[in-house]
Design a protein around this motif. Structure first.
Motif, PDB file in Angstrom:
ATOM      1  N   TRP A 444     -47.684  75.022 116.903  1.00  0.00           N
ATOM      2  CA  TRP A 444     -47.154  74.875 115.554  1.00  0.00           C
ATOM      3  C   TRP A 444     -47.446  76.104 114.698  1.00  0.00           C
ATOM      4  CZ3 TRP A 444     -43.677  71.784 113.551  1.00  0.00           C
ATOM      5  CH2 TRP A 444     -43.364  70.600 114.211  1.00  0.00           C
ATOM      6  N   ARG A 445     -48.527  76.802 114.984  1.00  0.00           N
ATOM      7  CA  ARG A 445     -48.826  78.012 114.217  1.00  0.00           C
ATOM      8  C   ARG A 445     -47.722  79.047 114.395  1.00  0.00           C
ATOM      9  NH1 ARG A 445     -54.607  79.984 115.344  1.00  0.00           N
ATOM     10  NH2 ARG A 445     -55.014  77.985 114.294  1.00  0.00           N
ATOM     11  N   LEU A 446     -47.172  79.151 115.589  1.00  0.00           N
ATOM     12  CA  LEU A 446     -46.055  80.061 115.815  1.00  0.00           C
ATOM     13  C   LEU A 446     -44.838  79.648 114.994  1.00  0.00           C
ATOM     14  CD1 LEU A 446     -44.692  82.400 117.275  1.00  0.00           C
ATOM     15  CD2 LEU A 446     -44.234  80.845 119.214  1.00  0.00           C
ATOM     16  N   VAL A 447     -44.570  78.354 114.910  1.00  0.00           N
ATOM     17  CA  VAL A 447     -43.468  77.850 114.084  1.00  0.00           C
ATOM     18  C   VAL A 447     -43.653  78.276 112.630  1.00  0.00           C
ATOM     19  CG1 VAL A 447     -42.342  75.761 113.204  1.00  0.00           C
ATOM     20  CG2 VAL A 447     -43.023  75.887 115.609  1.00  0.00           C
ATOM     21  N   PHE A 448     -44.877  78.169 112.134  1.00  0.00           N
ATOM     22  CA  PHE A 448     -45.154  78.511 110.742  1.00  0.00           C
ATOM     23  C   PHE A 448     -45.132  80.021 110.500  1.00  0.00           C
ATOM     24  CE2 PHE A 448     -47.670  74.308 110.646  1.00  0.00           C
ATOM     25  CZ  PHE A 448     -46.526  73.609 110.290  1.00  0.00           C
ATOM     26  N   TRP A 449     -45.540  80.808 111.492  1.00  0.00           N
ATOM     27  CA  TRP A 449     -45.417  82.269 111.370  1.00  0.00           C
ATOM     28  C   TRP A 449     -43.952  82.667 111.191  1.00  0.00           C
ATOM     29  CZ3 TRP A 449     -48.193  86.137 110.004  1.00  0.00           C
ATOM     30  CH2 TRP A 449     -49.559  86.189 110.263  1.00  0.00           C
ATOM     31  N   ILE A 450     -43.088  82.087 112.000  1.00  0.00           N
ATOM     32  CA  ILE A 450     -41.651  82.387 111.902  1.00  0.00           C
ATOM     33  C   ILE A 450     -41.128  82.012 110.517  1.00  0.00           C
ATOM     34  CG2 ILE A 450     -39.372  81.782 112.797  1.00  0.00           C
ATOM     35  CD1 ILE A 450     -40.703  81.376 115.538  1.00  0.00           C
ATOM     36  N   MET A 451     -41.548  80.852 110.029  1.00  0.00           N
ATOM     37  CA  MET A 451     -41.130  80.402 108.705  1.00  0.00           C
ATOM     38  C   MET A 451     -41.535  81.402 107.626  1.00  0.00           C
ATOM     39  SD  MET A 451     -42.413  76.942 106.730  1.00  0.00           S
ATOM     40  CE  MET A 451     -42.552  76.939 104.927  1.00  0.00           C
ATOM     41  N   MET A 452     -42.780  81.880 107.646  1.00  0.00           N
ATOM     42  CA  MET A 452     -43.256  82.803 106.622  1.00  0.00           C
ATOM     43  C   MET A 452     -42.500  84.129 106.676  1.00  0.00           C
ATOM     44  SD  MET A 452     -47.117  84.139 105.755  1.00  0.00           S
ATOM     45  CE  MET A 452     -47.170  85.297 107.114  1.00  0.00           C
ATOM     46  N   ILE A 453     -42.265  84.636 107.877  1.00  0.00           N
ATOM     47  CA  ILE A 453     -41.572  85.928 108.018  1.00  0.00           C
ATOM     48  C   ILE A 453     -40.144  85.836 107.492  1.00  0.00           C
ATOM     49  CG2 ILE A 453     -40.664  87.564 109.703  1.00  0.00           C
ATOM     50  CD1 ILE A 453     -43.189  86.987 111.393  1.00  0.00           C
ATOM     51  N   VAL A 454     -39.439  84.764 107.841  1.00  0.00           N
ATOM     52  CA  VAL A 454     -38.051  84.602 107.408  1.00  0.00           C
ATOM     53  C   VAL A 454     -37.974  84.490 105.889  1.00  0.00           C
ATOM     54  CG1 VAL A 454     -36.065  83.053 107.466  1.00  0.00           C
ATOM     55  CG2 VAL A 454     -37.261  83.600 109.578  1.00  0.00           C
ATOM     56  N   MET A 455     -38.846  83.684 105.281  1.00  0.00           N
ATOM     57  CA  MET A 455     -38.805  83.490 103.835  1.00  0.00           C
ATOM     58  C   MET A 455     -39.148  84.774 103.090  1.00  0.00           C
ATOM     59  SD  MET A 455     -40.459  79.667 103.392  1.00  0.00           S
ATOM     60  CE  MET A 455     -39.782  79.399 101.752  1.00  0.00           C
ATOM     61  N   THR A 456     -40.115  85.525 103.576  1.00  0.00           N
ATOM     62  CA  THR A 456     -40.516  86.764 102.909  1.00  0.00           C
ATOM     63  C   THR A 456     -39.431  87.833 103.026  1.00  0.00           C
ATOM     64  OG1 THR A 456     -42.846  86.286 103.372  1.00  0.00           O
ATOM     65  CG2 THR A 456     -42.274  88.551 102.797  1.00  0.00           C
ATOM     66  N   ALA A 457     -38.856  87.988 104.210  1.00  0.00           N
ATOM     67  CA  ALA A 457     -37.827  89.008 104.413  1.00  0.00           C
ATOM     68  C   ALA A 457     -36.589  88.725 103.552  1.00  0.00           C
ATOM     69  CB  ALA A 457     -37.440  89.067 105.894  1.00  0.00           C
ATOM     70  N   SER A 458     -36.198  87.479 103.456  1.00  0.00           N
ATOM     71  CA  SER A 458     -35.017  87.147 102.648  1.00  0.00           C
ATOM     72  C   SER A 458     -35.281  87.406 101.169  1.00  0.00           C
ATOM     73  CB  SER A 458     -34.622  85.689 102.872  1.00  0.00           C
ATOM     74  OG  SER A 458     -35.613  84.794 102.373  1.00  0.00           O
ATOM     75  N   SER A 459     -36.519  87.209 100.728  1.00  0.00           N
ATOM     76  CA  SER A 459     -36.865  87.470  99.327  1.00  0.00           C
ATOM     77  C   SER A 459     -36.775  88.950  98.993  1.00  0.00           C
ATOM     78  CB  SER A 459     -38.274  86.956  99.030  1.00  0.00           C
ATOM     79  OG  SER A 459     -38.346  85.558  99.150  1.00  0.00           O
ATOM     80  N   VAL A 460     -37.143  89.798  99.932  1.00  0.00           N
ATOM     81  CA  VAL A 460     -37.053  91.244  99.717  1.00  0.00           C
ATOM     82  C   VAL A 460     -35.602  91.657  99.501  1.00  0.00           C
ATOM     83  CG1 VAL A 460     -37.402  93.497 100.792  1.00  0.00           C
ATOM     84  CG2 VAL A 460     -39.172  91.740 100.984  1.00  0.00           C
ATOM     85  N   VAL A 461     -34.696  91.090 100.297  1.00  0.00           N
ATOM     86  CA  VAL A 461     -33.264  91.400 100.147  1.00  0.00           C
ATOM     87  C   VAL A 461     -32.776  90.991  98.760  1.00  0.00           C
ATOM     88  CG1 VAL A 461     -30.950  90.866 100.993  1.00  0.00           C
ATOM     89  CG2 VAL A 461     -32.822  91.213 102.617  1.00  0.00           C
ATOM     90  N   TYR A 462     -33.207  89.824  98.298  1.00  0.00           N
ATOM     91  CA  TYR A 462     -32.760  89.348  96.984  1.00  0.00           C
ATOM     92  C   TYR A 462     -33.295  90.223  95.854  1.00  0.00           C
ATOM     93  CZ  TYR A 462     -31.664  86.015  93.254  1.00  0.00           C
ATOM     94  OH  TYR A 462     -31.169  85.415  92.121  1.00  0.00           O
ATOM     95  N   GLN A 463     -34.519  90.739  96.010  1.00  0.00           N
ATOM     96  CA  GLN A 463     -35.073  91.614  94.983  1.00  0.00           C
ATOM     97  C   GLN A 463     -34.247  92.893  94.851  1.00  0.00           C
ATOM     98  OE1 GLN A 463     -37.644  90.350  93.061  1.00  0.00           O
ATOM     99  NE2 GLN A 463     -37.103  88.634  94.408  1.00  0.00           N
ATOM    100  N   ILE A 464     -33.672  93.336  95.934  1.00  0.00           N
ATOM    101  CA  ILE A 464     -32.916  94.591  95.919  1.00  0.00           C
ATOM    102  C   ILE A 464     -31.492  94.385  95.415  1.00  0.00           C
ATOM    103  CG2 ILE A 464     -32.024  96.469  97.360  1.00  0.00           C
ATOM    104  CD1 ILE A 464     -34.416  95.987  99.241  1.00  0.00           C
ATOM    105  N   PHE A 465     -30.818  93.344  95.882  1.00  0.00           N
ATOM    106  CA  PHE A 465     -29.386  93.197  95.620  1.00  0.00           C
ATOM    107  C   PHE A 465     -29.018  92.019  94.721  1.00  0.00           C
ATOM    108  CE2 PHE A 465     -29.711  95.239  99.861  1.00  0.00           C
ATOM    109  CZ  PHE A 465     -29.049  96.427  99.580  1.00  0.00           C
TER     110      PHE A 465
END
Length: 507
Positions: A444-465
């Motif tokens: 389950w820790r791997l599942v949560f790592w994937i969740m954190m990476i996806v949410m953080t990366a998408s937020s960076v895109v929104y900050q830019i555009f």
């Protein structure tokens, strides 16, 4: 124009009924997640041997559900579970994912129907169909996994029209200075629905004779009652409402600039929408948000049951805490967002972007902390709760951003945003099922790592555009340009509505 509070009612009736509609929609969507823990046979974990020195399995409780002491060896009575289904984690993931395959298909049709015919019946009929299918769930489940998967797909088709329809209603009923509060009230139904689906499902299963089928019967009947009230109390716009006061109608006309849906809108500017960077930034950040939200909605009850070994009543309560916190935070965040904008402390764009960072990164950090505290039930629940509380900042930010970009085409934009975001709902339960065959903390820790990476990366895109400004393809600005023949520039929502209203007075 200031509106006397005694007249300010019908738009809040619409918002309250909309919130209740979202609540029951999410209850019907999410109740299967916790009910599955009682529908399927549990994994038999035998202590001792190699596993006794490993830390990726949490110890089983030393007492049974009947309160009798048990040995370290977990013994499962065949008679106790003979009526449960023998579905593995992958099969459960496929069943949970099937809802979103239908859900994604009706977003664009829902947006088009809402723009043409209004949001009332588009949303009402969608939830009505979901209620009927929910009532059928226990019968269909005994027919097999294939039949249940098809039924959940059909439920998704019904609910897919909900958010585009609500955007249409908000565009007609929400004044600019109340848009954050009305929108947040409606979308708070997401958290309330998740609270009820977990907490009430646990109580129903444990205390009402008949077990898990009662969950679907009770929620289905409540949804039918809501549909009747929705048809009676809610109308597409202020002009068609027979009970609205003249004071409220005039206030909405002055603040919004129009009382009726623009049925003569030009054809949807698909090329402009699909080539807009702010629209795509919103789509991406919503997809990241949904990845985290659907991971928690679909899998938190399973984590509480399979990994931490909560009982069904404990599971229902502990799985509800994160959504209670999220609901409270979303209300406070919406008040803060409207205050920051109205006082000109921050621009609309700045508020949307800063709140989205808090609402997306915070939950990812929270679930990661929960996975690292191991088998401590109390601390794990606290981490989930604090993380999900921060997700409440997404409601006065990315959830209302489509209304900032284009009030007239917000149903279509919402359909694109929420529809594409639902790809996350299709993927997360299936991926979690594949990655957690043994239901361990490390898996389950791997599942949560994937969740954190996806949410953080998408937020960076929104900050830019990302943007909170009215876009050039919206009809309101085209009307302004035609009337005033001035060079095009991006206008804020308040500027545009003020200009359109003043021009209508000049006419």
């Amino acid at each position: 124009m200031k509106l006397n509070s005694k007249h300010g009612s019908q738009r809040w009736v619409m918002a309250l009924m909309g919130m209740m509609g979202v609540t029951i929609a999410y209850v019907m969507r999410a109740c299967l997640s916790i009910t599955l823990t009682q529908m399927v046979r549990p994994v038999v974990v035998v202590d001792g041997g190699e596993r006794s020195v490993r830390h990726d399995y949490c110890p089983m409780p030393q007492s049974s559900s009947h309160g009798q002491p048990k040995s370290n060896r977990t013994e499962i009575s065949e008679d106790e579970f003979k009526n449960r289904f023998d579905w593995d984690e992958k099969t459960q993931g496929e069943i949970l994912s099937s809802f979103y395959y239908g859900y994604i298909l009706t977003h664009l049709p829902g947006g088009i129907l809402s723009q043409r015919f209004g949001g009332k019946h588009t949303m009402g009929l969608g939830i009505l169909s979901t209620a009927v299918f929910t009532l059928m769930t226990p019968y269909v489940a005994y027919m097999g996994t294939r039949s249940l998967t098809v039924l959940r797909f059909l439920e998704g088709l019904g609910e897919g029209t909900m958010f585009p329809a609500l955007c249409t209603l908000l565009a007609q009923w929400a004044p600019p200075e109340e848009k954050g509060k009305l929108s947040t009230l409606i979308f708070a139904g997401v958290q309330i629905g998740n609270i009820f689906s977990n907490f009430l499902s646990g109580l129903i299963i444990q205390y009402i004779p008949g077990g898990w089928p009662n969950v679907f019967y009770i929620f289905g009947i409540v949804s039918l009652i809501w549909f009747v009230l929705w048809c009676i109390l809610v109308y597409d716009d202020p002009n068609s409402h027979p009970f609205i006061s003249k004071a409220e109608r005039d206030y909405l006309k002055e603040s919004i600039g129009s009382l009726e849906r623009q049925k003569d809108l030009p054809s949807t500017p698909w090329m402009s929408i699909l080539t807009s960077w702010p629209v795509w930034a919103l789509i991406i950040v919503e997809a990241g948000h949904d990845w985290g939200a659907y991971t928690i909605i679909s899998d938190l009850p399973k984590y509480m049951s399979d990994v931490l070994h909560f009982s069904i009543s404990e599971n229902g309560l502990s799985s509800s805490f994160p959504y209670i916190a999220q609901w409270v935070t979303s209300i406070l965040a919406s008040i803060l967002a409207d205050w920051l904008i109205s006082k000109r402390i921050m621009s609309v764009t700045s508020v949307r972007k800063s709140f989205s960072i808090i609402g997306n990164v915070g939950p990812g950090v929270g679930v990661m902390c929960a996975s690292f505290v191991g088998c401590d039930k109390m601390v794990a629940t606290l981490c989930f709760t604090l993380g999900m509380a921060l997700m409440g900042f997404c409601y006065p930010s990315i959830r209302v951003n489509s209304l900032d970009l284009s009030p007239n085409y917000s149903p279509t934009i919402m359909a694109l945003v929420n529809g594409i975001g639902c790809l996350s709902g299709m993927a997360t339960p299936y991926i979690a099922g594949i990655l957690t065959p043994n239901r361990t903390v490390l898996e389950w820790r791997l599942v949560f790592w994937i969740m954190m990476i996806v949410m953080t990366a998408s937020s960076v895109v929104y900050q830019i555009f990302g943007s909170g400004e009215l876009q050039s393809f919206d009809n309101s600005e085209q009307y302004y340009l035609k009337k005033n023949e001035k060079p095009m520039r991006e206008l804020s929502m308040d500027e545009t509505l003020s200009i359109v209203h003043s021009n209508s007075i000049d006419d």
